[in-house]
Design a protein around this motif. Structure first.
Motif, PDB file in Angstrom:
ATOM      1  N   ALA A  27     -10.380 -24.719   6.566  1.00 34.72           N
ATOM      2  CA  ALA A  27     -10.523 -23.611   6.960  1.00 34.72           C
ATOM      3  C   ALA A  27      -9.464 -22.697   7.187  1.00 34.72           C
ATOM      4  N   GLY A  28      -8.192 -23.367   7.559  1.00 35.85           N
ATOM      5  CA  GLY A  28      -6.947 -22.384   7.431  1.00 35.85           C
ATOM      6  C   GLY A  28      -6.575 -21.919   6.064  1.00 35.85           C
ATOM      7  N   ALA A  29      -6.887 -22.817   5.031  1.00 33.48           N
ATOM      8  CA  ALA A  29      -6.704 -22.336   3.492  1.00 33.48           C
ATOM      9  C   ALA A  29      -7.308 -20.967   3.129  1.00 33.48           C
ATOM     10  N   VAL A  30      -8.670 -21.237   3.524  1.00 32.32           N
ATOM     11  CA  VAL A  30      -9.634 -20.166   3.410  1.00 32.32           C
ATOM     12  C   VAL A  30      -9.279 -18.867   3.972  1.00 32.32           C
ATOM     13  N   PHE A  31      -8.809 -18.946   5.424  1.00 31.53           N
ATOM     14  CA  PHE A  31      -8.463 -17.888   6.046  1.00 31.53           C
ATOM     15  C   PHE A  31      -7.178 -16.999   5.487  1.00 31.53           C
ATOM     16  N   SER A  32      -6.227 -17.950   5.018  1.00 35.51           N
ATOM     17  CA  SER A  32      -5.135 -17.557   4.390  1.00 35.51           C
ATOM     18  C   SER A  32      -5.405 -16.872   2.911  1.00 35.51           C
ATOM     19  N   LEU A  33      -6.242 -17.415   2.332  1.00 33.34           N
ATOM     20  CA  LEU A  33      -6.697 -16.657   0.860  1.00 33.34           C
ATOM     21  C   LEU A  33      -7.416 -15.229   1.186  1.00 33.34           C
ATOM     22  N   LEU A  34      -8.221 -15.188   2.222  1.00 31.92           N
ATOM     23  CA  LEU A  34      -8.608 -14.193   2.579  1.00 31.92           C
ATOM     24  C   LEU A  34      -7.664 -12.972   3.065  1.00 31.92           C
ATOM     25  N   ALA A  35      -6.660 -13.415   3.819  1.00 30.94           N
ATOM     26  CA  ALA A  35      -5.375 -12.751   4.157  1.00 30.94           C
ATOM     27  C   ALA A  35      -4.701 -12.159   2.831  1.00 30.94           C
ATOM     28  N   VAL A  36      -4.413 -13.048   2.123  1.00 29.15           N
ATOM     29  CA  VAL A  36      -3.851 -12.609   0.855  1.00 29.15           C
ATOM     30  C   VAL A  36      -4.575 -11.775   0.135  1.00 29.15           C
ATOM     31  N   LEU A  37      -5.755 -11.857   0.013  1.00 28.12           N
ATOM     32  CA  LEU A  37      -6.725 -10.741  -0.787  1.00 28.12           C
ATOM     33  C   LEU A  37      -6.609  -9.400  -0.330  1.00 28.12           C
ATOM     34  N   VAL A  38      -6.684  -9.272   1.217  1.00 26.07           N
ATOM     35  CA  VAL A  38      -6.592  -7.959   1.872  1.00 26.07           C
ATOM     36  C   VAL A  38      -4.901  -7.283   1.754  1.00 26.07           C
ATOM     37  N   THR A  39      -4.059  -8.425   1.972  1.00 21.81           N
ATOM     38  CA  THR A  39      -2.551  -7.762   1.805  1.00 21.81           C
ATOM     39  C   THR A  39      -2.290  -7.198   0.298  1.00 21.81           C
ATOM     40  N   SER A  40      -2.819  -7.932  -0.751  1.00 24.27           N
ATOM     41  CA  SER A  40      -2.563  -7.615  -2.061  1.00 24.27           C
ATOM     42  C   SER A  40      -2.803  -6.209  -2.294  1.00 24.27           C
ATOM     43  N   PHE A  41      -4.112  -5.703  -1.712  1.00 30.61           N
ATOM     44  CA  PHE A  41      -4.782  -4.397  -1.967  1.00 30.61           C
ATOM     45  C   PHE A  41      -3.684  -3.336  -1.581  1.00 30.61           C
ATOM     46  N   PHE A  42      -3.298  -3.332  -0.183  1.00 27.00           N
ATOM     47  CA  PHE A  42      -2.380  -2.527   0.361  1.00 27.00           C
ATOM     48  C   PHE A  42      -1.104  -2.630  -0.059  1.00 27.00           C
ATOM     49  N   LEU A  43      -0.407  -3.752  -0.185  1.00 30.51           N
ATOM     50  CA  LEU A  43       1.092  -4.059  -0.577  1.00 30.51           C
ATOM     51  C   LEU A  43       1.237  -3.227  -1.812  1.00 30.51           C
ATOM     52  N   PHE A  44       0.508  -3.241  -2.779  1.00 26.92           N
ATOM     53  CA  PHE A  44       1.025  -2.782  -4.327  1.00 26.92           C
ATOM     54  C   PHE A  44       0.633  -1.386  -4.305  1.00 26.92           C
ATOM     55  N   ARG A  45      -0.149  -0.654  -3.409  1.00 28.78           N
ATOM     56  CA  ARG A  45      -0.146   0.758  -3.494  1.00 28.78           C
ATOM     57  C   ARG A  45       1.103   1.264  -3.062  1.00 28.78           C
ATOM     58  N   LEU A  46       1.914   0.597  -2.360  1.00 29.96           N
ATOM     59  CA  LEU A  46       3.278   1.185  -1.956  1.00 29.96           C
ATOM     60  C   LEU A  46       4.207   1.577  -3.114  1.00 29.96           C
ATOM     61  N   ILE A  47       3.645   0.849  -4.298  1.00 27.30           N
ATOM     62  CA  ILE A  47       4.917   0.888  -5.494  1.00 27.30           C
ATOM     63  C   ILE A  47       4.778   2.308  -6.121  1.00 27.30           C
ATOM     64  N   PRO A  48       5.781   2.707  -6.341  1.00 26.52           N
ATOM     65  CA  PRO A  48       6.058   4.006  -6.950  1.00 26.52           C
ATOM     66  C   PRO A  48       5.532   4.181  -8.187  1.00 26.52           C
ATOM     67  N   GLY A  49       4.852   5.258  -8.465  1.00 25.43           N
ATOM     68  CA  GLY A  49       4.522   5.347  -9.996  1.00 25.43           C
ATOM     69  C   GLY A  49       2.866   5.763 -10.112  1.00 25.43           C
ATOM     70  N   ASP A  50       2.602   6.486 -11.206  1.00 26.69           N
ATOM     71  CA  ASP A  50       1.010   6.785 -11.260  1.00 26.69           C
ATOM     72  C   ASP A  50       0.539   6.023 -12.350  1.00 26.69           C
ATOM     73  N   PRO A  51      -0.410   5.401 -12.362  1.00 24.02           N
ATOM     74  CA  PRO A  51      -1.127   4.532 -13.316  1.00 24.02           C
ATOM     75  C   PRO A  51      -1.582   5.635 -14.277  1.00 24.02           C
ATOM     76  N   VAL A  52      -2.035   6.641 -14.084  1.00 26.57           N
ATOM     77  CA  VAL A  52      -2.820   7.544 -14.904  1.00 26.57           C
ATOM     78  C   VAL A  52      -1.853   8.234 -15.797  1.00 26.57           C
ATOM     79  N   LYS A  53      -0.796   8.540 -15.144  1.00 28.45           N
ATOM     80  CA  LYS A  53       0.293   9.334 -16.311  1.00 28.45           C
ATOM     81  C   LYS A  53       0.706   8.037 -17.301  1.00 28.45           C
ATOM     82  N   PHE A  54       0.684   6.811 -16.907  1.00 31.41           N
ATOM     83  CA  PHE A  54       1.089   5.761 -17.804  1.00 31.41           C
ATOM     84  C   PHE A  54      -0.047   5.723 -18.915  1.00 31.41           C
ATOM     85  N   MET A  55      -1.183   5.749 -18.353  1.00 27.66           N
ATOM     86  CA  MET A  55      -2.219   5.449 -19.505  1.00 27.66           C
ATOM     87  C   MET A  55      -2.359   6.901 -20.396  1.00 27.66           C
ATOM     88  N   THR A  56      -1.895   7.833 -20.183  1.00 28.22           N
ATOM     89  CA  THR A  56      -1.873   9.001 -21.250  1.00 28.22           C
ATOM     90  C   THR A  56      -0.595   8.940 -21.941  1.00 28.22           C
TER      91      THR A  56
END
Length: 339
Positions: A27-56
């Protein structure tokens, strides 16, 4: 019947205690995985850079084209909608589509995973065996010159950053330094154009330096833990009794002292495997190894958010899974843990 029932009762209680213990860890492992899932979404949106400009590709594009790109990848939606969509898809195994490769993230991870496992598992087996053998010998010859040399070298290498050691090995053994000629490739996994046994030899040739880097940096921890655990056992009464029975010193070490000192080392083995998979990013980047670490570095430079999130989740899951397995194995070696 009563004696059988009495004997079976402790076993039943032990089994029940272990199941409760295992359920709590799972149960602790499942909770940790869910926490990682949530954290990864918000954490990497702090990285500077525009993905759309890269794609162009840096080409001048109209506002309408930029809007079309953002709509294609859902970047035009509010953050909370992107988050709910990300969680819903992730729970069904869909980690999204890579911005730069235009392929499902899970496909890119599946493609690179065998290369990372080849590197990390090879290094893991070597540094675990080396650390346990040298740690055992260092403890059994505690205070002697060999013990001091082994411990000092292990501490020195363990404190060296893996990327710095990798660059040093490339300079000395790939480029060549002084009387030492360039013996190994500077990077990559293969030279190309080879098949069969020649291909295996070529991959092994490319594998030497990255594996040597990981082994040199990681074996010290196993050595120190094994040495410490064995030193704690060396003053025990059962070892004195074994010697009093006339057993050779080598047999006392192998049959009695080492098995009882393995508990901390076994835990470390599981933890190290997950940590090595997650920590291989720098080594793979330095040696241009086409694995998950190199892929993660590429994704960060864009930033390719779906690929970064997916890889971060895989790395975290490896650590969590190995820690959970260590927790589940430990009570089997020492039943007192689950009580």
């Amino acid at each position: 019947m009563s004696s059988f029932a009495a004997a079976g009762a402790p076993r039943a209680r032990t089994g029940t205690a272990y199941l409760r213990y295992a359920a709590g860890k799972a149960a602790g492992a499942v909770f940790s995985l869910l926490a990682v899932l949530v954290t990864s979404f918000f954490l990497f949106r702090l990285i500077p850079g525009d993905p759309v400009k890269f794609m162009t590709g840096g080409r001048p594009v109209s506002a309408e084209q930029l809007t079309a790109y953002r709509r294609e990848f859902g970047l035009n939606l509010p953050v909370w909608e992107q988050f709910t969509d990300y969680c819903r898809k992730s729970l069904t195994g869909d980690l999204g589509t890579s911005y730069q490769f235009r392929e499902p993230v899970i496909d890119k991870i599946t493609e690179a995973l065998p290369n990372t496992l080849l590197l990390t598992v090879t290094a893991f087996v070597l540094y675990t065996a080396l650390g346990m053998v040298l740690g055992t010998r260092a403890a059994w010859r505690h205070g002697r010159l060999g013990d001091r040399l082994n411990t000092g070298l292990a501490l020195t290498l363990y404190s060296i950053p893996s990327f710095w050691l990798g660059l040093l090995l490339i300079i000395v053994f790939s480029v060549g330094a002084g009387p030492v000629p360039g013996l190994f490739p500077t990077g990559g996994m293969e030279s190309g154009g080879k098949e069969g046994f020649a291909y295996v030899v070529d991959v092994a040739h490319h594998l030497v330096l990255p594996v040597a880097t990981l082994v040199a940096v990681e074996y010290g921890q196993t050595l120190l833990v094994t040495r410490s655990a064995l030193l704690d056992e060396m003053g025990s009464d059962y070892l004195t009794t074994a010697r009093a029975k006339g057993l050779r010193d080598d047999l006392v070490r192998r049959r009695h002292a080492v098995p009882n000192a393995l508990l901390p080392t076994v835990t470390l083995v599981f933890v190290n495997l997950g940590r090595t998979v997650a920590g291989v990013i720098l080594v793979e980047t330095v040696f241009s190894w086409p694995g998950l670490g190199g892929l993660f570095y590429q994704a960060l430079s864009v930033p390719d958010l779906p690929l970064v999130q997916g890889l971060f989740f895989v790395f975290a899951a490896a650590v969590i899974l190995m820690n959970t397995l260590a927790d589940l194995v430990y009570p089997l070696l020492d039943p007192r843990v689950a009580r």
